[in-house]
Scaffold this active site. Structure first.
Site, PDB file in Angstrom:
ATOM      1  N   GLY A 191       0.800  -1.225   0.000  1.00 23.89           N
ATOM      2  CA  GLY A 191       0.000   0.000   0.000  1.00 23.89           C
ATOM      3  C   GLY A 191       0.830   1.272   0.000  1.00 23.89           C
ATOM      4  O   GLY A 191       0.468   2.252  -0.662  1.00 23.89           O
ATOM      5  N   ASN A 192       1.971   1.258   0.733  1.00 27.24           N
ATOM      6  CA  ASN A 192       2.766   2.491   0.835  1.00 27.24           C
ATOM      7  C   ASN A 192       3.438   2.869  -0.494  1.00 27.24           C
ATOM      8  O   ASN A 192       3.895   3.991  -0.651  1.00 27.24           O
ATOM      9  CB  ASN A 192       3.805   2.373   1.958  1.00 27.24           C
ATOM     10  CG  ASN A 192       4.836   1.298   1.689  1.00 27.24           C
ATOM     11  OD1 ASN A 192       4.539   0.299   1.039  1.00 27.24           O
ATOM     12  ND2 ASN A 192       6.040   1.499   2.173  1.00 27.24           N
TER      13      ASN A 192
ATOM     14  N   LYS B  73       2.561 -12.449   3.950  1.00 29.22           N
ATOM     15  CA  LYS B  73       3.871 -12.206   3.316  1.00 29.22           C
ATOM     16  C   LYS B  73       4.847 -13.333   3.652  1.00 29.22           C
ATOM     17  O   LYS B  73       5.536 -13.843   2.774  1.00 29.22           O
ATOM     18  CB  LYS B  73       4.463 -10.870   3.777  1.00 29.22           C
ATOM     19  CG  LYS B  73       3.647  -9.678   3.321  1.00 29.22           C
ATOM     20  CD  LYS B  73       4.309  -8.386   3.743  1.00 29.22           C
ATOM     21  CE  LYS B  73       3.284  -7.284   3.912  1.00 29.22           C
ATOM     22  NZ  LYS B  73       2.258  -7.197   2.882  1.00 29.22           N
TER      23      LYS B  73
HETATM   24  P1  ADP Z   1       1.200  -3.976   2.603  1.00 28.92           P
HETATM   25  O1  ADP Z   1       0.296  -2.892   2.135  1.00 28.92           O
HETATM   26  O2  ADP Z   1       2.624  -3.758   2.193  1.00 28.92           O
HETATM   27  O3  ADP Z   1       0.705  -5.352   2.301  1.00 28.92           O
HETATM   28  P2  ADP Z   1       0.496  -4.462   5.409  1.00 28.92           P
HETATM   29  O4  ADP Z   1       0.083  -3.352   6.287  1.00 28.92           O
HETATM   30  O5  ADP Z   1      -0.534  -5.423   4.927  1.00 28.92           O
HETATM   31  O6  ADP Z   1       1.288  -3.806   4.206  1.00 28.92           O
HETATM   32  O7  ADP Z   1       1.638  -5.314   6.148  1.00 28.92           O
HETATM   33  C1  ADP Z   1       2.835  -4.734   6.657  1.00 28.92           C
HETATM   34  C2  ADP Z   1       2.707  -4.411   8.132  1.00 28.92           C
HETATM   35  O8  ADP Z   1       2.715  -5.598   8.918  1.00 28.92           O
HETATM   36  C3  ADP Z   1       3.852  -3.633   8.716  1.00 28.92           C
HETATM   37  O9  ADP Z   1       3.739  -2.254   8.466  1.00 28.92           O
HETATM   38  C4  ADP Z   1       3.762  -3.966  10.220  1.00 28.92           C
HETATM   39  O10 ADP Z   1       3.070  -2.949  10.921  1.00 28.92           O
HETATM   40  C5  ADP Z   1       2.902  -5.213  10.277  1.00 28.92           C
HETATM   41  N1  ADP Z   1       3.469  -6.361  10.993  1.00 28.92           N
HETATM   42  C6  ADP Z   1       2.708  -7.254  11.658  1.00 28.92           C
HETATM   43  N2  ADP Z   1       3.446  -8.222  12.228  1.00 28.92           N
HETATM   44  C7  ADP Z   1       4.744  -7.927  11.927  1.00 28.92           C
HETATM   45  C8  ADP Z   1       5.992  -8.569  12.230  1.00 28.92           C
HETATM   46  N3  ADP Z   1       6.045  -9.692  12.959  1.00 28.92           N
HETATM   47  N4  ADP Z   1       7.138  -8.012  11.752  1.00 28.92           N
HETATM   48  C9  ADP Z   1       7.078  -6.875  11.018  1.00 28.92           C
HETATM   49  N5  ADP Z   1       5.924  -6.235  10.696  1.00 28.92           N
HETATM   50  C10 ADP Z   1       4.760  -6.742  11.132  1.00 28.92           C
HETATM   51 MG    MG Z   2      -1.202  -6.179   2.997  1.00 29.46          MG
END
Ligand code: ADP
Ligand code: MG
Length: 316
Positions: free
Chosen positions: A11-12, A278
């Site tokens: 998303g970013n 992920k």
């Molecule tokens: P994207 O839009 O890139 O898919 P998401 O918000 O779905 O992003 O996923 C990324 C987020 O996951 C990070 O910004 C972080 O806040 C969160 N996150 C949750 N668990 C973890 C973890 N164990 N290690 C790192 N980040 C984590």
């Molecule tokens: Mg996501």
């Protein structure tokens, strides 16, 4: 040596609205161009949460404004629209950035459908909230008239929830392959791809859009496998994956084996809906064939990550 890399943008990388997207894409294009400049073959997949939400909300308002004239727009069509306008910005942003660096590579978006299994258990348990909030009355009407599944969302109103089935394969894979093999930079599988199911069974080739959304992390993993990529890079809002995320004993990981990852997943270290898919996608890719690796890092750190300087590398 150049690698074949599938990049999944989070998303970013795209921002939350049209003006934000214009700014974000400039940065995103630079990060991707860095990898192409180093001699890698790059294929780009991306998410579409805020974008498809906006399209869906707009189409819902249209129907509400004049139900006689405008029938509801299927979710699969909303995903297709989001691929179109995100891809439009991405392919232009990338092309411009590459030309600025003296690299004359064609960039194009392929409207991508992913096959999902109608028997996928996700269809019996829809979990993904989509679209605008509704009142109880509006929600009841949607359930009755359109068969939507609706949930109450933390006191903020009612929302439609849809299934998030696993992608099986990519319908346009041969087109993507042909373009990649010809040296084109391809944007594919936007928003996880348009989920479609084969109807009729047997020899029927008819594809029907499913009222579902596919996770872009899983779709990118299937894309990377079908393209026989060397590396799947998931670019997101954190530089590394952590265990005990957000807790005092938080630990950022440089390196993660599939075995360790599975143990940490079982222990609940990765949040469902954000980091969990992920890590799951990364493990699935790393285990799919010897030599394949995955990397999870920050958008701005893509180049450092592929050069082993940062990020969390996942291997079999
Ligand atoms: P994207 O839009 O890139 O898919 P998401 O918000 O779905 O992003 O996923 C990324 C987020 O996951 C990070 O910004 C972080 O806040 C969160 N996150 C949750 N668990 C973890 C973890 N164990 N290690 C790192 N980040 C984590
Ligand atoms: Mg996501």
């Amino acid at each position: 040596m150049g690698k074949r890399i599938v990049i999944a943008l989070g998303g970013n990388a795209l921002g939350n609205n049209l003006p934000e997207q214009m700014v974000a894409i400039e940065q995103t294009s630079k990060a991707i161009a860095d990898l192409i400049e180093e001699g890698h073959e790059v294929i780009i997949a991306h998410g579409n949460g805020p974008q498809v939400g906006m399209i869906q909300a707009a189409m819902t308002e249209l129907t509400r404004s004049n139900p006689e004239k405008y029938i509801p727009c299927p979710l699969s069509v909303c995903v297709a629209m989001s691929q179109g306008y995100i891809g439009y910005d991405l392919q232009n942003g990338l092309r411009e950035e590459l030309l600025d660096r003296g690299i004359d590579k064609p960039c194009a978006t392929v409207l991508t459908q992913v096959i999902v299994d109608p028997e996928d258990p996700a269809f019996k348990n829809p979990t993904k909230p989509i679209g605008s909030f509704m009142t109880k009355e509006e929600a009841d009407k949607m359930v009755e008239e359109r068969g939507y599944t609706v949930v109450e969302d933390s006191g903020r109103g009612y929302r439609r929830v849809v299934a998030s089935p696993k992608p099986q394969s990519i319908e346009e894979i041969e087109t993507v392959k042909a373009l990649v093999n010809a040296g084109h930079v391809v944007v594919a599988c936007g928003g996880g791809g348009i989920p479609v199911i084969h109807t009729g069974g047997g020899h029927s080739h008819h594809l029907k859009g499913a009222a579902a959304v596919v996770d872009k992390d899983f779709a990118s993993c299937v894309l990377a496998q079908q393209l026989d990529a060397d590396c799947l890079i998931i670019l997101t809002a954190v530089e590394k994956v952590a265990i005990n995320f957000g807790k005092p004993e938080e630990k950022w990981l440089d390196d993660l084996s599939a075995e360790e990852a599975k143990k940490y997943m079982a222990e609940g270290h990765f949040a469902p809906g954000s980091m969990l898919p992920k890590v799951q996608a990364a493990v699935q890719f790393a285990e799919s064939k010897p030599g394949r690796t995955a990397l999870i890092t920050l958008l701005e750190k893509a180049k450092d990550g592929i050069n082993g300087k940062t990020g969390t590398a996942i291997h079999a």
